[in-house]
Scaffold this motif. Sequence first.
Motif, mmCIF file in Angstrom:
data_model
loop_
_atom_site.group_PDB
_atom_site.id
_atom_site.type_symbol
_atom_site.label_atom_id
_atom_site.label_comp_id
_atom_site.label_asym_id
_atom_site.label_seq_id
_atom_site.Cartn_x
_atom_site.Cartn_y
_atom_site.Cartn_z
ATOM 1 N N LEU A 97 49.981 58.614 -32.281
ATOM 2 C CA LEU A 97 48.807 58.124 -32.994
ATOM 3 C C LEU A 97 48.924 56.640 -33.357
ATOM 4 O O LEU A 97 48.008 56.071 -33.934
ATOM 5 N N GLY A 98 50.074 56.041 -33.047
ATOM 6 C CA GLY A 98 50.263 54.631 -33.380
ATOM 7 C C GLY A 98 50.733 54.416 -34.802
ATOM 8 O O GLY A 98 50.859 53.288 -35.258
ATOM 9 N N TRP A 99 50.997 55.506 -35.527
ATOM 10 C CA TRP A 99 51.439 55.372 -36.913
ATOM 11 C C TRP A 99 52.863 54.802 -36.973
ATOM 12 O O TRP A 99 53.163 53.982 -37.838
ATOM 13 N N SER A 100 53.717 55.215 -36.040
ATOM 14 C CA SER A 100 55.086 54.689 -36.024
ATOM 15 C C SER A 100 55.056 53.186 -35.802
ATOM 16 O O SER A 100 55.844 52.454 -36.390
ATOM 17 N N ARG A 101 54.146 52.750 -34.942
ATOM 18 C CA ARG A 101 54.019 51.315 -34.686
ATOM 19 C C ARG A 101 53.587 50.600 -35.962
ATOM 20 O O ARG A 101 54.115 49.559 -36.320
ATOM 21 N N GLN A 102 52.622 51.203 -36.655
ATOM 22 C CA GLN A 102 52.168 50.653 -37.927
ATOM 23 C C GLN A 102 53.340 50.538 -38.911
ATOM 24 O O GLN A 102 53.510 49.532 -39.591
ATOM 25 N N ARG A 104 56.429 50.244 -38.179
ATOM 26 C CA ARG A 104 57.371 49.233 -37.721
ATOM 27 C C ARG A 104 56.972 47.853 -38.219
ATOM 28 O O ARG A 104 57.755 46.914 -38.163
ATOM 29 N N LEU A 105 55.731 47.695 -38.679
ATOM 30 C CA LEU A 105 55.279 46.414 -39.221
ATOM 31 C C LEU A 105 55.484 46.357 -40.728
ATOM 32 O O LEU A 105 54.982 45.477 -41.409
ATOM 33 N N THR A 258 61.817 53.359 -28.962
ATOM 34 C CA THR A 258 61.578 52.121 -29.698
ATOM 35 C C THR A 258 61.516 50.917 -28.777
ATOM 36 O O THR A 258 61.026 49.865 -29.157
ATOM 37 N N VAL A 261 57.478 50.657 -28.522
ATOM 38 C CA VAL A 261 56.752 51.295 -29.635
ATOM 39 C C VAL A 261 55.246 51.248 -29.408
ATOM 40 O O VAL A 261 54.721 50.192 -29.130
ATOM 41 N N ASP B 63 53.846 41.172 -29.465
ATOM 42 C CA ASP B 63 54.860 42.199 -29.748
ATOM 43 C C ASP B 63 56.218 41.574 -30.064
ATOM 44 O O ASP B 63 56.952 42.071 -30.913
ATOM 45 N N LEU B 66 56.199 40.162 -33.470
ATOM 46 C CA LEU B 66 56.263 41.235 -34.458
ATOM 47 C C LEU B 66 57.615 41.957 -34.437
ATOM 48 O O LEU B 66 57.821 42.895 -35.202
ATOM 49 N N LEU B 68 58.635 43.931 -32.229
ATOM 50 C CA LEU B 68 58.537 45.250 -31.602
ATOM 51 C C LEU B 68 59.264 45.277 -30.274
ATOM 52 O O LEU B 68 59.624 46.332 -29.774
ATOM 53 N N ALA B 94 49.949 42.707 -39.163
ATOM 54 C CA ALA B 94 49.098 42.683 -37.977
ATOM 55 C C ALA B 94 47.997 43.704 -38.144
ATOM 56 O O ALA B 94 48.199 44.737 -38.781
ATOM 57 N N MET B 96 45.550 45.866 -35.730
ATOM 58 C CA MET B 96 45.248 46.227 -34.358
ATOM 59 C C MET B 96 43.839 46.810 -34.290
ATOM 60 O O MET B 96 43.236 47.147 -35.296
ATOM 61 N N GLY B 99 43.988 52.975 -33.538
ATOM 62 C CA GLY B 99 45.198 53.714 -33.883
ATOM 63 C C GLY B 99 45.819 53.224 -35.177
ATOM 64 O O GLY B 99 45.210 52.508 -35.971
ATOM 65 N N GLY B 100 47.065 53.641 -35.387
ATOM 66 C CA GLY B 100 47.797 53.176 -36.548
ATOM 67 C C GLY B 100 47.387 53.818 -37.853
ATOM 68 O O GLY B 100 47.740 53.321 -38.913
ATOM 69 N N LEU B 101 46.652 54.928 -37.784
ATOM 70 C CA LEU B 101 46.241 55.617 -39.013
ATOM 71 C C LEU B 101 46.471 57.116 -38.852
ATOM 72 O O LEU B 101 46.399 57.646 -37.741
ATOM 73 N N MET B 156 45.611 47.333 -45.609
ATOM 74 C CA MET B 156 47.040 47.591 -45.421
ATOM 75 C C MET B 156 47.778 46.312 -45.029
ATOM 76 O O MET B 156 48.898 46.062 -45.475
#
Lengths: 261, 322
Positions: A97-102, A104-105, A258, A261, B63, B66, B68, B94, B96, B99-101, B156
């Motif tokens: 879901l991209g949460w791990s990437r989030q 990682r920030l 990783t 990611v 990336d 960041l 990554l 960042a 994006m 995603g990310g939620l 966030m």
Amino acid sequence: MTTQTIDPSLRRVPPFGGFNLTVLGIELKRMLRNRRTIVFTLILPAALLLSFGGQKGWDDKAGSGNVAAYILISMALYGAALTAAAGGSMVALERSLGWSRQLRLTPLNPVVYILMKALVALAMGALAIAAVNVVGALQGKAVMPTHVWVITPFLTLVCTLTFAALGVFIGYVVPGENAMQILGPGLALLSFLGGVFIPLDQYSDLVRHIAYWTPMYGVSEIARSVLTHDLPWYAVVNAVGWFAIFVAGAAWRMSKDTARV
Amino acid sequence: MTQTSLSGTTGNTAGVVPAVQIAGVTKDFGSVHAVRGIDLTLDQGEIVAFLGPNGAGKTTTIDMVLGLSHPTTGSVEVLGLQPRQAIARGLVSAVMQTGGLLKDLTVRETVAYTASLFADAAPVDQVLRTAGIESIAERKVGKCSGGEQQRLRFAMALLSDPALLLLDEPTTGMDVEGRRAFWSAIRADAEKGRTVLFATHYLEEADQYADRIVLISHGRIVADGTGSQIKALAAGRTVRATLPDPDPQRLSGLAGVDSVDVRGDTVYIHAKDTDDVARYLLTETRAQDLEITARGLEDAFLSLTGDDQDITPAPADQGVSA
């Protein structure tokens, strides 16, 4: 253009790699809101106990207790293992879901993230064990000495760590929601093979010799050892070995992951 | 392959650590060379557009900023620190596009979760209010609209008061009003020293809102300058004419001519003053079928970033006949 500048040396790094109770609280609340988790954690193991626990010969002697107690411990282990595996597989789901990437920030250390996930999985496993024990106590068939009632749940909980690691591993290998479709039947099969549902002496020699090598065998022997006063050395080797294999597998998949990611 | 170096790119102010310093960075994925050598310094408080087509290496570079991924060669520093160290101090955020939620968390839980990970973060309620998502704080993220989710992502990202903010196509889907409000908020933060690097493939937006545009193509920076400098690359017009036996030398010698391209009987002449060129062609040569076309920003962009790596303004056929 620039009217002010930022001095990076004034910024602090959070302690313990970002470990904190807010996250643990939110993660637990999140688990308890999930209907599927509740079915796996609280209802399924208790229902299995009620259906298996009433079989013929439930009051026969088993170790320092009776067969119903033996079944109770087995079902608690199965429920906790399934719950922990489901919790572990969420790591990979959150990655997709991209949460791990989030995350990682943020300052959160990836190892701390896994640690917090493992703690939540253990807490849910504890809930599953508690549910089975409460239902078993209310049912009133299981008989075992007080120290067995007290010690066994903790022993069972430690054993479920293996399956939290398995969940993380499978979650990475089988992406998305499909992980549970493999873990559910897979764990049931391993439980049959490992003597969780049916004692191994009911099987033929061939099946039993295979069973000794499967991941549920070792932990179920350990979980019941306080009741049965019987713990073969190869059961301990089995439990430690599979724990090492699953943790190594999970760590291997995660380190691969990783990189992108 | 050439890099268009434009004068006046911001020099580093003495004593102030740059927001981003990328030195000799390459990144390979197996046999794919995603980034082929980038040097880039961003000063604090700059708003920089990172412009380029998909696959140019924008995301790969971001990336690495960041933390990554790591460069194959070269180094990346954020405020004088390794990217991971800068992130651990809440100096980098960042936003994006997708995603990310987590869908099953509420908006407030998502902000509280993220805030708890930083050593210092703004109070959750204040952040919700500033982002205009206070009224939906108890709503599950999965039930929020795309716009609301984007506001949440911003909330966030701003929790830790980052010194460097990276944005991926930030205003996609915003209306004109929303876009203006968004950029004036970004501008206000930049005045406090926050550096903003945003990826886009719209030259228009880059030109309008960035102090500086960095054009990237095929893993290299092909131009770096202010909006007007980049636009100057696109200045002038092109004359196309049918002219048997042209004399390229003579044509190149005309006042204001930048380049001459001869393709059979057809000549393409790029010049600042095409009127003089046209007058010459019609009076002094046997040229016919004259066409004069302006080269827009998009054409400049295409010629700088397209597969045609020659950045001298030799327009492709479509460019002139349009």
